[in-house]
Design a protein around this motif. Sequence first.
Motif, PDB file in Angstrom:
ATOM      1  N   LEU A 220      44.920 -23.399  32.185  1.00  0.00           N
ATOM      2  CA  LEU A 220      45.079 -24.802  32.572  1.00  0.00           C
ATOM      3  C   LEU A 220      44.883 -25.024  34.067  1.00  0.00           C
ATOM      4  N   LYS A 221      45.363 -24.121  34.888  1.00  0.00           N
ATOM      5  CA  LYS A 221      45.238 -24.252  36.338  1.00  0.00           C
ATOM      6  C   LYS A 221      43.898 -23.703  36.835  1.00  0.00           C
ATOM      7  N   GLY A 222      43.372 -22.697  36.154  1.00  0.00           N
ATOM      8  CA  GLY A 222      42.105 -22.093  36.546  1.00  0.00           C
ATOM      9  C   GLY A 222      42.261 -21.090  37.676  1.00  0.00           C
ATOM     10  N   ARG A 223      41.139 -20.808  38.311  1.00  0.00           N
ATOM     11  CA  ARG A 223      41.131 -19.852  39.420  1.00  0.00           C
ATOM     12  C   ARG A 223      41.516 -20.538  40.720  1.00  0.00           C
ATOM     13  N   SER A 224      42.289 -19.814  41.532  1.00  0.00           N
ATOM     14  CA  SER A 224      42.626 -20.333  42.859  1.00  0.00           C
ATOM     15  C   SER A 224      42.678 -19.175  43.844  1.00  0.00           C
ATOM     16  N   LEU A 225      42.370 -19.494  45.079  1.00  0.00           N
ATOM     17  CA  LEU A 225      42.419 -18.515  46.163  1.00  0.00           C
ATOM     18  C   LEU A 225      43.095 -19.199  47.348  1.00  0.00           C
ATOM     19  N   HIS A 226      44.226 -18.661  47.756  1.00  0.00           N
ATOM     20  CA  HIS A 226      44.973 -19.212  48.884  1.00  0.00           C
ATOM     21  C   HIS A 226      44.992 -18.181  50.005  1.00  0.00           C
ATOM     22  N   SER A 227      44.785 -18.649  51.224  1.00  0.00           N
ATOM     23  CA  SER A 227      44.824 -17.731  52.362  1.00  0.00           C
ATOM     24  C   SER A 227      45.942 -18.147  53.309  1.00  0.00           C
ATOM     25  N   TYR A 228      46.557 -17.152  53.911  1.00  0.00           N
ATOM     26  CA  TYR A 228      47.683 -17.358  54.821  1.00  0.00           C
ATOM     27  C   TYR A 228      47.418 -16.555  56.084  1.00  0.00           C
ATOM     28  N   PRO A 229      47.289 -17.230  57.232  1.00  0.00           N
ATOM     29  CA  PRO A 229      47.020 -16.495  58.467  1.00  0.00           C
ATOM     30  C   PRO A 229      48.203 -15.596  58.851  1.00  0.00           C
TER      31      PRO A 229
END
Length: 176
Positions: free
Chosen positions: A104-113
């Motif tokens: 339902l949400k699919g693919r995600s990519l989160h980046s954190y410095p």
Amino acid sequence: MTGWDDILDPGEKVIWQGRPDGAVVFKPANVMTFLFGLAFAGFALFWMIMASMAGGFFWMFGLIHFSVGIGISIGGLFWSAYRRRHSWYTLTNRRAFIATDLPLKGRSLHSYPITADTVLDLEEGALSTLHFAATLRRTKNGQRRVRLGFERIADGRAVYRMMRDIQRTERQEEKA
């Protein structure tokens, strides 16, 4: 590394990649959610039995509540493990990435410095958790702070050391 060319900044390079452990973990919060879901489903089941005694099909309106209760109890125990099984972690010399692929949400990519000011919190154990960011999630009564990071990784202390090295390098560059 292939696949990272259009994601990484110039001079940025991958220094670690890993996956979290996907085992089911029993925490007090999980157990409380499980018990609440069971109580919710139990009440719905009681209501359906009582309603069925009156005859007709009115009792079927309780099925949705019964299903929600079962969903809450099972989801409380297994959702975290399922989410971790569908997560991937990457650390570069500048950022931490958390990738997920969820229904339902699919693919995600989160980046954190990872900066000199990033607060690092290592929870050591056989499988360590390393927190390095936080987000606010809405709740019924406002919002709550949720810590983010690499959960249940085998080489937590080594990854923590890598992040500390990134911070040390940034401090040296700030002084120069």
